[in-house]
Design a protein around this motif. Sequence first.
Motif, PDB file in Angstrom:
ATOM      1  N   LYS A   1     -78.617-128.459 -13.015  1.00  0.00           N
ATOM      2  CA  LYS A   1     -79.890-128.954 -13.532  1.00  0.00           C
ATOM      3  C   LYS A   1     -79.947-128.825 -15.055  1.00  0.00           C
ATOM      4  O   LYS A   1     -80.436-129.727 -15.751  1.00  0.00           O
ATOM      5  N   ALA A   2     -79.441-127.711 -15.581  1.00  0.00           N
ATOM      6  CA  ALA A   2     -79.440-127.520 -17.033  1.00  0.00           C
ATOM      7  C   ALA A   2     -78.588-128.581 -17.723  1.00  0.00           C
ATOM      8  O   ALA A   2     -78.984-129.143 -18.753  1.00  0.00           O
TER       9      ALA A   2
ATOM     10  N   MET B   1     -82.504-133.530 -23.950  1.00  0.00           N
ATOM     11  CA  MET B   1     -83.198-132.293 -24.318  1.00  0.00           C
ATOM     12  C   MET B   1     -82.297-131.420 -25.187  1.00  0.00           C
ATOM     13  O   MET B   1     -81.073-131.438 -25.036  1.00  0.00           O
ATOM     14  N   ASN B   2     -82.902-130.642 -26.083  1.00  0.00           N
ATOM     15  CA  ASN B   2     -82.100-129.654 -26.797  1.00  0.00           C
ATOM     16  C   ASN B   2     -81.756-128.525 -25.823  1.00  0.00           C
ATOM     17  O   ASN B   2     -82.351-128.406 -24.742  1.00  0.00           O
ATOM     18  N   LEU B   3     -80.784-127.691 -26.192  1.00  0.00           N
ATOM     19  CA  LEU B   3     -80.270-126.688 -25.263  1.00  0.00           C
ATOM     20  C   LEU B   3     -81.327-125.684 -24.824  1.00  0.00           C
ATOM     21  O   LEU B   3     -81.355-125.268 -23.663  1.00  0.00           O
TER      22      LEU B   3
ATOM     23  N   ALA C   1     -82.305-125.303 -20.972  1.00  0.00           N
ATOM     24  CA  ALA C   1     -82.134-124.011 -20.306  1.00  0.00           C
ATOM     25  C   ALA C   1     -83.434-123.556 -19.653  1.00  0.00           C
ATOM     26  O   ALA C   1     -83.447-123.133 -18.486  1.00  0.00           O
ATOM     27  N   MET C   2     -84.526-123.648 -20.385  1.00  0.00           N
ATOM     28  CA  MET C   2     -85.814-123.185 -19.868  1.00  0.00           C
ATOM     29  C   MET C   2     -86.286-124.041 -18.693  1.00  0.00           C
ATOM     30  O   MET C   2     -86.806-123.520 -17.704  1.00  0.00           O
ATOM     31  N   HIS C   3     -86.095-125.366 -18.786  1.00  0.00           N
ATOM     32  CA  HIS C   3     -86.508-126.254 -17.700  1.00  0.00           C
ATOM     33  C   HIS C   3     -85.718-125.976 -16.420  1.00  0.00           C
ATOM     34  O   HIS C   3     -86.245-126.123 -15.315  1.00  0.00           O
TER      35      HIS C   3
ATOM     36  N   SER D   1     -83.069-118.280 -21.575  1.00  0.00           N
ATOM     37  CA  SER D   1     -82.809-118.754 -22.930  1.00  0.00           C
ATOM     38  C   SER D   1     -81.531-119.577 -22.933  1.00  0.00           C
ATOM     39  O   SER D   1     -80.792-119.615 -21.939  1.00  0.00           O
ATOM     40  N   SER D   2     -81.252-120.229 -24.064  1.00  0.00           N
ATOM     41  CA  SER D   2     -80.012-120.996 -24.178  1.00  0.00           C
ATOM     42  C   SER D   2     -78.796-120.073 -24.181  1.00  0.00           C
ATOM     43  O   SER D   2     -77.723-120.447 -23.699  1.00  0.00           O
ATOM     44  N   SER D   3     -78.946-118.851 -24.697  1.00  0.00           N
ATOM     45  CA  SER D   3     -77.826-117.906 -24.692  1.00  0.00           C
ATOM     46  C   SER D   3     -77.509-117.453 -23.265  1.00  0.00           C
ATOM     47  O   SER D   3     -76.347-117.233 -22.914  1.00  0.00           O
ATOM     48  N   HIS D   4     -78.549-117.327 -22.432  1.00  0.00           N
ATOM     49  CA  HIS D   4     -78.346-116.997 -21.018  1.00  0.00           C
ATOM     50  C   HIS D   4     -77.595-118.132 -20.324  1.00  0.00           C
ATOM     51  O   HIS D   4     -76.667-117.900 -19.534  1.00  0.00           O
ATOM     52  N   LEU D   5     -77.964-119.368 -20.629  1.00  0.00           N
ATOM     53  CA  LEU D   5     -77.269-120.533 -20.088  1.00  0.00           C
ATOM     54  C   LEU D   5     -75.806-120.540 -20.523  1.00  0.00           C
ATOM     55  O   LEU D   5     -74.905-120.764 -19.712  1.00  0.00           O
TER      56      LEU D   5
END
Length: 272
Positions: A225-226, A234-236, A240-242, A247-251
Amino acid sequence: MLMHEKFHLDRLYKLRKKCYNQDNSIRKEERVMTKVIRYTSDYLCMIADYGSPERHRHPTAHLVIADESTLRCTVGNAYFECEGIMIRSGAAHEIQSDGRMIVFLIADPSGITELMQERFLASSDHAVLPEDAISEVQKICRQYNGDMDIQILKKLDIYSEKRITADDRVLTAIAKIESSPSITPDMMEHLCRKTYLSQSRLSHLFKAETGNTLAGYLAFMKMRKAFEYAESGMNLTDAAMHAGFDSSSHLAATCKRMFGISLSAFLRSQKE
């Protein structure tokens, strides 16, 4: 030797060592090449040159075919060399090669993993592919076209677009996961309400029916999904949040852990 001469020689030695290490680092970085061929709800297919990855495990099944060099494989406590291998999801492994590999990461549950188990894996955690099958697959790899991944799966007689599971409650859970815009921390609670099962019972049933953990499947789908959100523009951080990441770092960390590829390399390959 005078003190100032020794000082200059030490500086020269350190400078040469630094340049040597940087050169080796650049060469190593050049070897870590990955190009994504296709990413579906059932699998990720990519051309990869991993260099020497560390021992790891995934919540996905593996299909790896050598395109240029022999694979040096360690699965569990067994070491062997081959040119093609299937690995069950969750099995600890390490695969090294001096050339490119065609790599499939295949989600459980899927019709593909069911066929892999039925025709190759049986009760084992891995299976070396027959030489004649490898030869045919390598021909497909070297011709390279947009449907290469599908042709490979069909050649091995494991291509399927169907999910094979007998329990409607598992199918209900899968449908809920796929239709949800994000995989949030309360997803398990939603699945339990949908299936009228406790968390422990649903997790046990999912594992029994599909051969994979429910947590592993949720992680795979969250990544998909990300990536879909990122590909849509979408920006990262928003992607990531959607999808349900903190966060993007978690992704990025999850991408590296699950697929052995950096998030930036993955997204770059999608644009090429």
